[in-house]
Design an enzyme around this catalytic site. Structure first.
Site, PDB file in Angstrom:
ATOM      1  N   GLY A  36      49.272  40.814  -4.969  1.00  0.00           N
ATOM      2  CA  GLY A  36      48.022  41.413  -5.713  1.00  0.00           C
ATOM      3  C   GLY A  36      47.947  42.016  -4.500  1.00  0.00           C
ATOM      4  O   GLY A  36      47.525  43.489  -3.800  1.00  0.00           O
ATOM      5  N   HIS A  37      47.278  41.324  -3.910  1.00  0.00           N
ATOM      6  CA  HIS A  37      46.322  41.263  -2.387  1.00  0.00           C
ATOM      7  C   HIS A  37      47.221  42.536  -1.411  1.00  0.00           C
ATOM      8  O   HIS A  37      46.957  43.138  -0.602  1.00  0.00           O
ATOM      9  CB  HIS A  37      45.807  39.769  -1.769  1.00  0.00           C
ATOM     10  CG  HIS A  37      44.957  38.900  -2.378  1.00  0.00           C
ATOM     11  ND1 HIS A  37      45.866  37.632  -2.611  1.00  0.00           N
ATOM     12  CD2 HIS A  37      43.862  39.393  -2.945  1.00  0.00           C
ATOM     13  CE1 HIS A  37      44.881  37.089  -3.127  1.00  0.00           C
ATOM     14  NE2 HIS A  37      43.032  37.644  -3.996  1.00  0.00           N
ATOM     15  N   LYS A 149      42.756  44.567 -11.766  1.00  0.00           N
ATOM     16  CA  LYS A 149      43.408  43.381 -12.708  1.00  0.00           C
ATOM     17  C   LYS A 149      41.755  42.838 -12.937  1.00  0.00           C
ATOM     18  O   LYS A 149      41.041  42.115 -13.853  1.00  0.00           O
ATOM     19  CB  LYS A 149      43.494  42.035 -11.854  1.00  0.00           C
ATOM     20  CG  LYS A 149      43.845  40.793 -12.443  1.00  0.00           C
ATOM     21  CD  LYS A 149      44.534  39.841 -12.039  1.00  0.00           C
ATOM     22  CE  LYS A 149      43.885  38.650 -11.270  1.00  0.00           C
ATOM     23  NZ  LYS A 149      42.509  38.401 -11.689  1.00  0.00           N
ATOM     24  N   VAL A 176      49.448  43.930 -10.502  1.00  0.00           N
ATOM     25  CA  VAL A 176      50.482  43.605  -9.432  1.00  0.00           C
ATOM     26  C   VAL A 176      50.612  42.572 -10.865  1.00  0.00           C
ATOM     27  O   VAL A 176      50.255  41.337 -10.622  1.00  0.00           O
ATOM     28  CB  VAL A 176      50.308  43.065  -7.969  1.00  0.00           C
ATOM     29  CG1 VAL A 176      52.224  41.789  -7.643  1.00  0.00           C
ATOM     30  CG2 VAL A 176      50.562  44.267  -7.321  1.00  0.00           C
ATOM     31  N   SER A 185      47.354  36.000  -9.525  1.00  0.00           N
ATOM     32  CA  SER A 185      45.969  35.442  -9.304  1.00  0.00           C
ATOM     33  C   SER A 185      46.220  34.207  -8.046  1.00  0.00           C
ATOM     34  O   SER A 185      47.260  33.288  -8.402  1.00  0.00           O
ATOM     35  CB  SER A 185      45.108  34.817 -10.876  1.00  0.00           C
ATOM     36  OG  SER A 185      44.134  34.254 -10.308  1.00  0.00           O
ATOM     37  N   SER A 186      45.311  33.694  -7.319  1.00  0.00           N
ATOM     38  CA  SER A 186      45.477  32.484  -7.046  1.00  0.00           C
ATOM     39  C   SER A 186      45.114  31.526  -7.937  1.00  0.00           C
ATOM     40  O   SER A 186      45.609  31.061  -7.535  1.00  0.00           O
ATOM     41  CB  SER A 186      44.372  32.573  -5.685  1.00  0.00           C
ATOM     42  OG  SER A 186      44.466  33.929  -4.790  1.00  0.00           O
TER      43      SER A 186
HETATM   44  P1  AMP Z   1      40.803  37.228  -5.067  1.00  0.00           P
HETATM   45  O1  AMP Z   1      40.751  37.204  -3.693  1.00  0.00           O
HETATM   46  O2  AMP Z   1      41.043  36.609  -6.552  1.00  0.00           O
HETATM   47  O3  AMP Z   1      39.047  37.389  -5.528  1.00  0.00           O
HETATM   48  O4  AMP Z   1      40.491  38.683  -5.154  1.00  0.00           O
HETATM   49  C1  AMP Z   1      40.803  39.642  -4.137  1.00  0.00           C
HETATM   50  C2  AMP Z   1      41.145  41.306  -4.345  1.00  0.00           C
HETATM   51  O5  AMP Z   1      42.332  41.502  -5.526  1.00  0.00           O
HETATM   52  C3  AMP Z   1      39.818  41.967  -5.471  1.00  0.00           C
HETATM   53  O6  AMP Z   1      39.904  42.987  -5.115  1.00  0.00           O
HETATM   54  C4  AMP Z   1      41.036  41.429  -6.784  1.00  0.00           C
HETATM   55  O7  AMP Z   1      41.432  42.218  -8.085  1.00  0.00           O
HETATM   56  C5  AMP Z   1      42.375  41.725  -6.152  1.00  0.00           C
HETATM   57  N1  AMP Z   1      43.845  41.247  -6.970  1.00  0.00           N
HETATM   58  C6  AMP Z   1      43.724  39.734  -7.000  1.00  0.00           C
HETATM   59  N2  AMP Z   1      44.835  39.693  -8.218  1.00  0.00           N
HETATM   60  C7  AMP Z   1      45.558  40.346  -8.160  1.00  0.00           C
HETATM   61  C8  AMP Z   1      46.935  41.260  -8.922  1.00  0.00           C
HETATM   62  N3  AMP Z   1      47.555  40.133  -9.513  1.00  0.00           N
HETATM   63  N4  AMP Z   1      46.958  42.906  -8.389  1.00  0.00           N
HETATM   64  C9  AMP Z   1      46.064  43.471  -7.754  1.00  0.00           C
HETATM   65  N5  AMP Z   1      44.670  43.294  -7.353  1.00  0.00           N
HETATM   66  C10 AMP Z   1      44.832  42.366  -7.409  1.00  0.00           C
END
Ligand code: AMP
Length: 281
Positions: A36-37, A149, A176, A185-186
């Site tokens: 996703g990232h 997401k 994604v 998701s992490s």
């Molecule tokens: P985080 O590390 O969870 O703060 O996410 C960092 C970025 O990645 C944020 O803009 C989230 O929305 C995006 N993100 C996290 N999971 C997904 C995913 N499955 N698909 C697309 N973007 C994602």
């Protein structure tokens, strides 16, 4: 690929990139990267000459009792993934450098954070708005990419960008998913494998709702009830919310009259999982 930890060095580097006439794309993350990232990095690369990925588990967006301490971290692995994906710079600051001893400024939105995730996480979006404002000032991007997401987060960032006159294009990128449909998701790393079939009901229930709307259902309450029943059929689900909102204003929606966001947050054991879909009549 460069790894920059200091705020001052990052600002200097961003100034140099800008003076050389290049465009900068920022992808803010909390690390523990997944596809996703990486998809956000691809989008930034398409739009900009230089891609900066920030990796920072931001303490101000976690509430008391949330998972700040146990949030997964692996900078070495993240560095390898960024390098493979053609990222130019990782910005990985220390909390003490971003939030020094005398820190006292807040960035607060008055309305957007009041519903959806903001109800159970009342200080979360202030923390997000604050750190993103700081990251914008430090990395000086022309564009920044966020994942849909976290749909409400993208809305908050768009609003603050407009309200504070940041000259930055905000790009929202599609969700994604894992092969089985679970939104990446992490925090999926905390998901007990025994609860995975239950967690898959999120995406399935949303897809079914989209199908119901295509086939003519317009009653929001009925759609929410069907999704709730589908998800709570798995005893392990602890539903935070299932809600229908206008995707632009995030105002609540009762009848489906145009494209409508259906968003949900559900806890399965430790992780609280988010997912959403746009229902189109
Ligand atoms: P985080 O590390 O969870 O703060 O996410 C960092 C970025 O990645 C944020 O803009 C989230 O929305 C995006 N993100 C996290 N999971 C997904 C995913 N499955 N698909 C697309 N973007 C994602």
């Amino acid at each position: 690929m460069e790894i920059i930890k200091s705020v001052e060095k990052m600002q200097e580097r961003a100034d140099n990139l800008r003076s050389a006439g290049g465009t900068i794309g920022l992808v803010p993350t909390m690390g523990y990267l997944h596809e996703g990232h990486l998809s956000l990095m691809d989008a930034a690369k398409k739009r900009c000459d230089t891609v900066i990925v920030s990796i920072f588990v931001n303490p101000t967006q976690f509430g008391p009792g949330e998972d700040f301490d146990s949030y997964p971290r692996d900078l070495e692995r993240d560095t390898a993934l960024c390098r493979e994906r053609g990222v130019d710079i990782i910005f990985a600051p220390e909390a003490s450098d971003l939030y020094g001893g005398n820190f006292q400024t807040a960035v607060t939105l008055s309305r957007l954070p009041r519903n959806l995730c903001g109800i159970s996480r009342p200080t979360h979006f202030d923390g997000v708005a604050l750190v993103v404002t700081k990251l914008f000032n430090i990395t000086k991007p022309h564009a920044a990419v966020f994942g849909n997401k976290d749909f409400q987060q993208v809305a908050v960032i768009r609003q603050l960008t407009a309200d504070l006159n940041f000259d930055i294009e905000i790009i929202g990128a599609p969700i994604v998913r894992e092969k089985d449909g679970l939104a990446m998701s992490s925090r999926n790393t905390y998901l007990d494998p025994a609860l995975r079939p239950a967690a898959l009901s999120l995406n399935k229930a949303l897809a079914e709702a989209a199908e119901r709307v295509k086939n003519g259902e317009r009653d929001g309450e009925k759609l929410i009830k069907e999704v709730r029943d589908r998800i709570s059929a798995h005893g392990a689900a602890d539903i935070d919310y299932i809600a229908l909102h206008d995707p632009k204003t995030l105002e609540p929606v009762e009848r489906i009259q145009g494209p409508t966001l259906m968003a949900l947050a559900v806890k399965f054991g430790k992780p609280r999982l988010l997912d959403n879909i746009i229902l189109s009549p």
